[in-house]
Scaffold this motif. Structure first.
Motif, PDB file in Angstrom:
ATOM      1  N   MET A   1       0.820  -1.182   0.000  1.00  0.00           N
ATOM      2  CA  MET A   1       0.000   0.000   0.000  1.00  0.00           C
ATOM      3  C   MET A   1       0.872   1.256   0.000  1.00  0.00           C
ATOM      4  O   MET A   1       0.471   2.267  -0.561  1.00  0.00           O
ATOM      5  CB  MET A   1      -0.938  -0.014   1.190  1.00  0.00           C
ATOM      6  CG  MET A   1      -2.030  -1.075   1.067  1.00  0.00           C
ATOM      7  SD  MET A   1      -3.142  -1.248   2.476  1.00  0.00           S
ATOM      8  CE  MET A   1      -3.856   0.337   2.628  1.00  0.00           C
ATOM      9  N   GLN A   2       2.036   1.176   0.646  1.00  0.00           N
ATOM     10  CA  GLN A   2       2.936   2.330   0.653  1.00  0.00           C
ATOM     11  C   GLN A   2       3.318   2.727  -0.766  1.00  0.00           C
ATOM     12  O   GLN A   2       3.430   3.914  -1.061  1.00  0.00           O
ATOM     13  CB  GLN A   2       4.210   2.013   1.427  1.00  0.00           C
ATOM     14  CG  GLN A   2       4.114   2.245   2.902  1.00  0.00           C
ATOM     15  CD  GLN A   2       5.452   1.974   3.555  1.00  0.00           C
ATOM     16  OE1 GLN A   2       5.932   0.850   3.528  1.00  0.00           O
ATOM     17  NE2 GLN A   2       6.043   2.990   4.118  1.00  0.00           N
ATOM     18  N   ASP A   3       3.534   1.739  -1.631  1.00  0.00           N
ATOM     19  CA  ASP A   3       3.914   2.018  -3.013  1.00  0.00           C
ATOM     20  C   ASP A   3       2.839   2.803  -3.754  1.00  0.00           C
ATOM     21  O   ASP A   3       3.120   3.464  -4.734  1.00  0.00           O
ATOM     22  CB  ASP A   3       4.192   0.713  -3.761  1.00  0.00           C
ATOM     23  CG  ASP A   3       5.410  -0.015  -3.229  1.00  0.00           C
ATOM     24  OD1 ASP A   3       6.256   0.634  -2.572  1.00  0.00           O
ATOM     25  OD2 ASP A   3       5.519  -1.234  -3.461  1.00  0.00           O
ATOM     26  N   LYS A   4       1.609   2.728  -3.276  1.00  0.00           N
ATOM     27  CA  LYS A   4       0.498   3.447  -3.901  1.00  0.00           C
ATOM     28  C   LYS A   4       0.213   4.776  -3.207  1.00  0.00           C
ATOM     29  O   LYS A   4      -0.779   5.422  -3.476  1.00  0.00           O
ATOM     30  CB  LYS A   4      -0.738   2.568  -3.908  1.00  0.00           C
ATOM     31  CG  LYS A   4      -0.556   1.329  -4.755  1.00  0.00           C
ATOM     32  CD  LYS A   4      -1.821   0.536  -4.862  1.00  0.00           C
ATOM     33  CE  LYS A   4      -1.544  -0.741  -5.602  1.00  0.00           C
ATOM     34  NZ  LYS A   4      -1.908  -0.693  -6.987  1.00  0.00           N
ATOM     35  N   GLY A   5       1.075   5.170  -2.236  1.00  0.00           N
ATOM     36  CA  GLY A   5       0.941   6.464  -1.601  1.00  0.00           C
ATOM     37  C   GLY A   5       0.182   6.479  -0.280  1.00  0.00           C
ATOM     38  O   GLY A   5      -0.094   7.536   0.258  1.00  0.00           O
ATOM     39  N   VAL A   7      -0.290   6.421   3.539  1.00  0.00           N
ATOM     40  CA  VAL A   7       0.548   6.817   4.662  1.00  0.00           C
ATOM     41  C   VAL A   7      -0.091   6.295   5.945  1.00  0.00           C
ATOM     42  O   VAL A   7      -1.270   6.550   6.206  1.00  0.00           O
ATOM     43  CB  VAL A   7       0.687   8.361   4.733  1.00  0.00           C
ATOM     44  CG1 VAL A   7       1.539   8.765   5.921  1.00  0.00           C
ATOM     45  CG2 VAL A   7       1.278   8.891   3.442  1.00  0.00           C
ATOM     46  N   MET A   8       0.670   5.563   6.738  1.00  0.00           N
ATOM     47  CA  MET A   8       0.193   5.050   8.021  1.00  0.00           C
ATOM     48  C   MET A   8       0.735   5.951   9.122  1.00  0.00           C
ATOM     49  O   MET A   8       1.948   6.104   9.262  1.00  0.00           O
ATOM     50  CB  MET A   8       0.690   3.621   8.236  1.00  0.00           C
ATOM     51  CG  MET A   8       0.288   2.643   7.160  1.00  0.00           C
ATOM     52  SD  MET A   8      -1.416   2.152   7.274  1.00  0.00           S
ATOM     53  CE  MET A   8      -1.363   1.116   8.700  1.00  0.00           C
ATOM     54  N   VAL A   9      -0.163   6.565   9.894  1.00  0.00           N
ATOM     55  CA  VAL A   9       0.234   7.498  10.948  1.00  0.00           C
ATOM     56  C   VAL A   9      -0.417   7.074  12.254  1.00  0.00           C
ATOM     57  O   VAL A   9      -1.621   6.840  12.299  1.00  0.00           O
ATOM     58  CB  VAL A   9      -0.175   8.946  10.593  1.00  0.00           C
ATOM     59  CG1 VAL A   9       0.266   9.906  11.677  1.00  0.00           C
ATOM     60  CG2 VAL A   9       0.404   9.357   9.246  1.00  0.00           C
ATOM     61  N   GLN A  10       0.376   6.990  13.299  1.00  0.00           N
ATOM     62  CA  GLN A  10      -0.095   6.575  14.620  1.00  0.00           C
ATOM     63  C   GLN A  10      -0.104   7.764  15.574  1.00  0.00           C
ATOM     64  O   GLN A  10       0.836   8.546  15.609  1.00  0.00           O
ATOM     65  CB  GLN A  10       0.809   5.476  15.179  1.00  0.00           C
ATOM     66  CG  GLN A  10       0.495   5.061  16.592  1.00  0.00           C
ATOM     67  CD  GLN A  10      -0.895   4.487  16.751  1.00  0.00           C
ATOM     68  OE1 GLN A  10      -1.292   3.603  16.025  1.00  0.00           O
ATOM     69  NE2 GLN A  10      -1.632   5.009  17.698  1.00  0.00           N
ATOM     70  N   CYS A  11      -1.149   7.862  16.359  1.00  0.00           N
ATOM     71  CA  CYS A  11      -1.297   8.919  17.353  1.00  0.00           C
ATOM     72  C   CYS A  11      -0.411   8.625  18.566  1.00  0.00           C
ATOM     73  O   CYS A  11      -0.510   7.563  19.182  1.00  0.00           O
ATOM     74  CB  CYS A  11      -2.761   9.007  17.769  1.00  0.00           C
ATOM     75  SG  CYS A  11      -3.069  10.112  19.132  1.00  0.00           S
ATOM     76  N   GLU A  12       0.467   9.559  18.898  1.00  0.00           N
ATOM     77  CA  GLU A  12       1.342   9.377  20.060  1.00  0.00           C
ATOM     78  C   GLU A  12       0.560   9.412  21.374  1.00  0.00           C
ATOM     79  O   GLU A  12       0.945   8.766  22.339  1.00  0.00           O
ATOM     80  CB  GLU A  12       2.449  10.425  20.049  1.00  0.00           C
ATOM     81  CG  GLU A  12       3.440  10.192  18.931  1.00  0.00           C
ATOM     82  CD  GLU A  12       4.505  11.264  18.840  1.00  0.00           C
ATOM     83  OE1 GLU A  12       4.251  12.421  19.238  1.00  0.00           O
ATOM     84  OE2 GLU A  12       5.602  10.941  18.355  1.00  0.00           O
ATOM     85  N   ASN A  13      -0.553  10.162  21.398  1.00  0.00           N
ATOM     86  CA  ASN A  13      -1.392  10.167  22.601  1.00  0.00           C
ATOM     87  C   ASN A  13      -1.919   8.765  22.901  1.00  0.00           C
ATOM     88  O   ASN A  13      -1.929   8.322  24.048  1.00  0.00           O
ATOM     89  CB  ASN A  13      -2.579  11.128  22.437  1.00  0.00           C
ATOM     90  CG  ASN A  13      -2.175  12.577  22.484  1.00  0.00           C
ATOM     91  OD1 ASN A  13      -1.167  12.943  23.077  1.00  0.00           O
ATOM     92  ND2 ASN A  13      -2.967  13.424  21.844  1.00  0.00           N
ATOM     93  N   PHE A  28       7.676   1.389   9.122  1.00  0.00           N
ATOM     94  CA  PHE A  28       7.082   2.309   8.148  1.00  0.00           C
ATOM     95  C   PHE A  28       6.005   3.216   8.757  1.00  0.00           C
ATOM     96  O   PHE A  28       5.504   4.111   8.092  1.00  0.00           O
ATOM     97  CB  PHE A  28       6.493   1.551   6.947  1.00  0.00           C
ATOM     98  CG  PHE A  28       5.418   0.552   7.298  1.00  0.00           C
ATOM     99  CD1 PHE A  28       4.119   0.950   7.529  1.00  0.00           C
ATOM    100  CD2 PHE A  28       5.733  -0.794   7.384  1.00  0.00           C
ATOM    101  CE1 PHE A  28       3.129   0.038   7.846  1.00  0.00           C
ATOM    102  CE2 PHE A  28       4.756  -1.724   7.694  1.00  0.00           C
ATOM    103  CZ  PHE A  28       3.445  -1.300   7.921  1.00  0.00           C
ATOM    104  N   VAL A  29       5.673   3.008  10.014  1.00  0.00           N
ATOM    105  CA  VAL A  29       4.644   3.827  10.666  1.00  0.00           C
ATOM    106  C   VAL A  29       5.211   5.208  10.997  1.00  0.00           C
ATOM    107  O   VAL A  29       6.307   5.328  11.532  1.00  0.00           O
ATOM    108  CB  VAL A  29       4.133   3.141  11.955  1.00  0.00           C
ATOM    109  CG1 VAL A  29       3.160   4.043  12.702  1.00  0.00           C
ATOM    110  CG2 VAL A  29       3.484   1.801  11.633  1.00  0.00           C
ATOM    111  N   ASN A  30       4.461   6.242  10.640  1.00  0.00           N
ATOM    112  CA  ASN A  30       4.799   7.615  11.005  1.00  0.00           C
ATOM    113  C   ASN A  30       4.001   7.981  12.248  1.00  0.00           C
ATOM    114  O   ASN A  30       3.031   7.304  12.595  1.00  0.00           O
ATOM    115  CB  ASN A  30       4.457   8.574   9.862  1.00  0.00           C
ATOM    116  CG  ASN A  30       5.289   8.297   8.635  1.00  0.00           C
ATOM    117  OD1 ASN A  30       6.503   8.294   8.686  1.00  0.00           O
ATOM    118  ND2 ASN A  30       4.620   8.045   7.526  1.00  0.00           N
ATOM    119  N   TYR A  31       4.367   9.067  12.904  1.00  0.00           N
ATOM    120  CA  TYR A  31       3.724   9.435  14.167  1.00  0.00           C
ATOM    121  C   TYR A  31       3.280  10.883  14.143  1.00  0.00           C
ATOM    122  O   TYR A  31       3.883  11.727  13.482  1.00  0.00           O
ATOM    123  CB  TYR A  31       4.695   9.201  15.333  1.00  0.00           C
ATOM    124  CG  TYR A  31       5.109   7.761  15.422  1.00  0.00           C
ATOM    125  CD1 TYR A  31       4.308   6.841  16.068  1.00  0.00           C
ATOM    126  CD2 TYR A  31       6.269   7.326  14.816  1.00  0.00           C
ATOM    127  CE1 TYR A  31       4.659   5.498  16.115  1.00  0.00           C
ATOM    128  CE2 TYR A  31       6.639   5.991  14.856  1.00  0.00           C
ATOM    129  CZ  TYR A  31       5.833   5.089  15.508  1.00  0.00           C
ATOM    130  OH  TYR A  31       6.176   3.767  15.540  1.00  0.00           O
TER     131      TYR A  31
END
Length: 52
Positions: A1-5, A7-13, A28-31
């Motif tokens: 899915m990353q190759d298709k753009g 973005v996986m983002v995780q909440c730090e809270n 690959f997870v962003n925060y």
């Protein structure tokens, strides 16, 4: 899915609340400090929000 753009983002809270360390998640997870804040910003930019 990353190759298709996707973005996986995780909440730090949520990580703090659930006592989960970033090292337990995939590299690959962003925060973001606030998941709700991130969704508001992205929707304003025209992004699609997918909820399970």
């Amino acid at each position: 899915m990353q190759d298709k753009g996707v973005v996986m983002v995780q909440c730090e809270n949520t990580l703090r609340e659930k006592k989960i360390e970033k090292s337990e998640l995939f590299e690959f997870v962003n925060y973001t400090p606030s998941g709700n804040g991130e969704m508001i910003l992205r929707q304003d930019e025209g992004w699609a929000i997918v909820k399970p």
